[in-house]
Design a protein around this motif. Structure first.
Motif, PDB file in Angstrom:
ATOM      1  N   MET A   1       0.831  -1.205   0.000  1.00 46.72           N
ATOM      2  CA  MET A   1       0.000   0.000   0.000  1.00 46.72           C
ATOM      3  C   MET A   1       0.865   1.254   0.000  1.00 46.72           C
ATOM      4  O   MET A   1       0.518   2.272  -0.601  1.00 46.72           O
ATOM      5  CB  MET A   1      -0.935   0.001   1.213  1.00 46.72           C
TER       6      MET A   1
ATOM      7  N   ALA B   1     -15.792  -0.601   4.900  1.00 47.35           N
ATOM      8  CA  ALA B   1     -16.507  -0.171   3.701  1.00 47.35           C
ATOM      9  C   ALA B   1     -17.521   0.917   4.035  1.00 47.35           C
ATOM     10  O   ALA B   1     -17.647   1.912   3.306  1.00 47.35           O
ATOM     11  CB  ALA B   1     -17.210  -1.366   3.061  1.00 47.35           C
TER      12      ALA B   1
ATOM     13  N   LEU C   1     -15.601   4.248   4.812  1.00 46.36           N
ATOM     14  CA  LEU C   1     -15.086   4.872   3.597  1.00 46.36           C
ATOM     15  C   LEU C   1     -16.213   5.409   2.719  1.00 46.36           C
ATOM     16  O   LEU C   1     -16.078   6.461   2.087  1.00 46.36           O
ATOM     17  CB  LEU C   1     -14.251   3.869   2.807  1.00 46.36           C
TER      18      LEU C   1
ATOM     19  N   MET D   1      -8.278   0.686   4.594  1.00 44.26           N
ATOM     20  CA  MET D   1      -8.191  -0.347   3.567  1.00 44.26           C
ATOM     21  C   MET D   1      -7.299  -1.495   4.018  1.00 44.26           C
ATOM     22  O   MET D   1      -7.635  -2.677   3.856  1.00 44.26           O
ATOM     23  CB  MET D   1      -7.649   0.268   2.271  1.00 44.26           C
ATOM     24  N   THR D   2      -6.163  -1.161   4.592  1.00 49.44           N
ATOM     25  CA  THR D   2      -5.235  -2.194   5.056  1.00 49.44           C
ATOM     26  C   THR D   2      -5.870  -3.059   6.141  1.00 49.44           C
ATOM     27  O   THR D   2      -5.736  -4.281   6.148  1.00 49.44           O
ATOM     28  CB  THR D   2      -3.946  -1.555   5.592  1.00 49.44           C
TER      29      THR D   2
ATOM     30  N   SER E   1     -11.387  -5.984  -1.784  1.00 46.22           N
ATOM     31  CA  SER E   1     -11.045  -4.625  -2.201  1.00 46.22           C
ATOM     32  C   SER E   1     -11.911  -4.178  -3.370  1.00 46.22           C
ATOM     33  O   SER E   1     -12.216  -2.991  -3.516  1.00 46.22           O
ATOM     34  CB  SER E   1      -9.566  -4.539  -2.560  1.00 46.22           C
TER      35      SER E   1
ATOM     36  N   VAL F   1     -15.197  -2.924  -1.873  1.00 45.99           N
ATOM     37  CA  VAL F   1     -15.011  -1.611  -1.263  1.00 45.99           C
ATOM     38  C   VAL F   1     -14.888  -0.541  -2.338  1.00 45.99           C
ATOM     39  O   VAL F   1     -15.457   0.549  -2.229  1.00 45.99           O
ATOM     40  CB  VAL F   1     -13.771  -1.605  -0.349  1.00 45.99           C
ATOM     41  N   ASN F   2     -14.161  -0.855  -3.416  1.00 44.70           N
ATOM     42  CA  ASN F   2     -13.956   0.139  -4.464  1.00 44.70           C
ATOM     43  C   ASN F   2     -15.247   0.517  -5.169  1.00 44.70           C
ATOM     44  O   ASN F   2     -15.473   1.685  -5.484  1.00 44.70           O
ATOM     45  CB  ASN F   2     -12.944  -0.377  -5.482  1.00 44.70           C
TER      46      ASN F   2
ATOM     47  N   GLN G   1     -17.016   2.865  -3.129  1.00 43.66           N
ATOM     48  CA  GLN G   1     -16.361   4.162  -3.178  1.00 43.66           C
ATOM     49  C   GLN G   1     -16.709   4.910  -4.461  1.00 43.66           C
ATOM     50  O   GLN G   1     -16.911   6.130  -4.437  1.00 43.66           O
ATOM     51  CB  GLN G   1     -14.846   3.987  -3.065  1.00 43.66           C
TER      52      GLN G   1
ATOM     53  N   VAL H   1      -8.049  -0.315  -6.151  1.00 43.35           N
ATOM     54  CA  VAL H   1      -7.830   0.753  -5.183  1.00 43.35           C
ATOM     55  C   VAL H   1      -8.404   2.021  -5.760  1.00 43.35           C
ATOM     56  O   VAL H   1      -8.212   2.318  -6.938  1.00 43.35           O
ATOM     57  CB  VAL H   1      -6.330   0.940  -4.880  1.00 43.35           C
TER      58      VAL H   1
END
Length: 527
Positions: A144, A277, A280, A385-386, A401, A404-405, A408, A525
């Motif tokens: 990251m 999630a 963010l 995220m990590t 990920s 989550v993206n 976002q 990401v």
């Protein structure tokens, strides 16, 4: 160096860094392009004689292309190989950039941005996959940090580079500059990336793709149409949102049936992933939506050039550059539930400064506010995220990920649309100037003329008005920005609600010993 030694070493050795160079170069191209174009929006308004809502589609079209390819990129990487697909993405992005520079209408520019987005949208996901396979998921924190480099350079270099190119050359060069970089990146990728050995391990979820990709694109199209329409009751807003939302809901219900769905929503059973999630998602709506308006304030209310606006935004990137490496180290040692709230508090403090803007607000105050916000940003996004990824199994990291993206991307589009509508409605409340109308016959408001005169001073010679009208218009415009920033400020405060549920005890990472036998699908990401 053998694959085993690469995977088990604690440091990112020379072989991994060589591959990282390709990934970082592609990511810098993609992220710089987004921030460069955001600074150029007022220029597009003037060059193409279009409204802000219309030229904002140069950003929205890119986002819609992103939403389309994200769900497909994982299967495509397994089917065709990451190196081959990464080079195709680089080629699409570079060709799209060249075509954007040839556009002679706003419609053409939007269309070419979609093509550019199909390639640029895959650069970060595929780059993350390439890095994960080279370095091993157990070094996700250091990974990251490497991928954070372009995320830091984008907010700093993008506005400055875009402003300089527009002021000294023309808007065409914000796209032309990608051509030599793209060619170098393609040659570097051919030389540095390991040869593909694609081994499709699961069938393609065609039915899921037919629901999710168009569903996301339609929903985001409706959301992005909101600023131009100004109301949810417009057919071009609610109809695609309704159809797109229905397709996404249908996918959610369907996704629990197949063994290998396009997106595995079962991962939300992981508490860390779900809370991360949610945190963010709320943060992106608040910060990314209002963040697009920061340079607009400098351009429209203060009358700064695009280069000056870029330089004025630089403190935010500098602040993030300071805290991101520190936050990455702390994320491996301290539960993020004990650090992220402090980072959010810094964002709140910095954000407050923009709720007080007027036509003469000190640049020292605004620069300090941006710097403090940057400090908070560096300590927020990457640690969350990590934290989410380190508790997943090796084969789950990419899919987690990706989930989550997508949230976002939706959050960013919703935030940008809501903030744009609020600002537009505020500005529309300005007093009309008697006897002055635009080409469409609509009355010209004091705020509208004041903003236009900041970008084109010659308008005042064509429309002689009392200087007090321009002064009132600028004051009204500044208040409109301030009111919009108050909404963003409230949403940032709301982020503390899910952030309070982030883990406050150290959570051990999942064993990743199976990383050599199971290749992860493409992670994503945000950028």
């Amino acid at each position: 160096m053998t694959q085993q030694s690469v995977a088990t070493s604690d440091k990112l050795d020379a072989a991994v860094l060589k591959v990282a160079g390709v990934v970082v170069l592609g990511a810098i191209m993609s992220i710089l392009d987004v921030t460069v174009v955001s600074v150029a929006l007022p220029t597009f308004q003037t060059e193409f004689d279009a409204s802000y809502a219309r030229v904002a589609w140069t950003m929205t079209g890119y986002t819609l292309a992103l939403a389309t390819v994200i769900p497909l990129s994982g299967w495509a990487a397994d089917r065709f190989g990451t190196k081959r697909l990464y080079m195709v993405a680089l080629a699409l992005f570079t060709i799209g950039s060249g075509l954007c520079a040839t556009a002679d209408s706003i419609g053409q520019l939007i269309g070419f941005r979609v093509l550019q987005g199909l390639g640029g949208g895959m650069l970060m996901p595929l780059g993350m996959t390439i890095m994960t396979r080279a370095a091993g998921p157990h070094r996700i924190g250091r990974l990251m940090a490497v991928l954070g480099i372009p995320m830091l350079l984008g907010p700093i270099g993008g506005p400055i580079l875009g402003g300089w190119l527009i002021d000294t050359a023309s808007w065409h060069w914000i796209f032309l500059i990608n051509l030599p970089i793209g060619v170098v990146a393609l040659i570097y990728a051919q030389m540095a990336l390991p040869k593909d050995a694609p081994e499709p391990s699961e069938s393609f979820d065609f039915l899921g793709m037919l629901m999710l990709s168009p569903g996301l694109a339609l929903f985001l199209y409706g959301v992005s149409s909101l600023p131009e329409a100004g109301t949810f009751s417009a057919t071009k807003v609610w109809a695609p949102m309704l159809v797109g939302g229905a397709l996404v809901v249908a996918f959610v219900l369907y996704s629990f049936k197949p063994r290998h769905p396009l997106l595995d929503l079962r991962l939300f059973r992981n508490r860390n992933l779900t809370i991360a999630a949610a945190t963010l998602f709320v943060f992106i709506i608040a910060f990314m939506g209002a963040g697009l308006l920061f340079p607009s304030y400098f351009l429209q209310v203060r009358g700064e050039s695009t280069l000056a606006a870029g330089l004025l935004m630089a403190p935010q990137g500098i602040g993030a550059m300071i805290t991101m490496p520190i936050a990455g180290t702390l994320a491996d040692r301290v539960p993020i539930g004990r650090t992220v709230p402090f980072a959010l508090a810094l964002i709140v403090v910095g954000f407050f400064g923009f709720t007080q803007v007027d036509p003469q607000t000190s640049y020292w105050l605004l620069g300090g506010s941006l710097f403090v916000m940057g400090l908070g940003m560096g300590g927020t996004m990457m640690p969350i995220m990590t934290s989410a990824l380190r508790t997943l199994q090796a084969q789950e990291v990419a899919r987690g990920s990706t989930l989550v993206n997508i949230l976002q991307q939706i959050g960013g589009s919703v935030g940008a649309a809501v903030m744009s509508v609020i600002l537009t409605n505020e500005l529309n409340g300005s007093r009309p100037i008697p006897g002055l109308v635009d080409e469409s016959g609509k009355p010209i408001t004091e705020a509208g003329l004041a903003i236009a005169s900041q970008q084109r001073p010659e308008l005042l010679a064509q429309m002689p008005v009392d200087p007090s009208i321009i002064e009132r218009g600028l004051d009204f415009a500044a208040k409109s920005f301030a009111h919009t920033f108050w909404v963003g400020f409230a949403l940032v405060l709301a982020t503390f609600i899910p952030a309070a549920l982030l883990p406050r005890r150290r959570t051990p990472a999942q064993p990743l010993g199976d990383e050599q036998t199971e290749q992860p699908k493409t992670p994503v990401v945000i950028h």
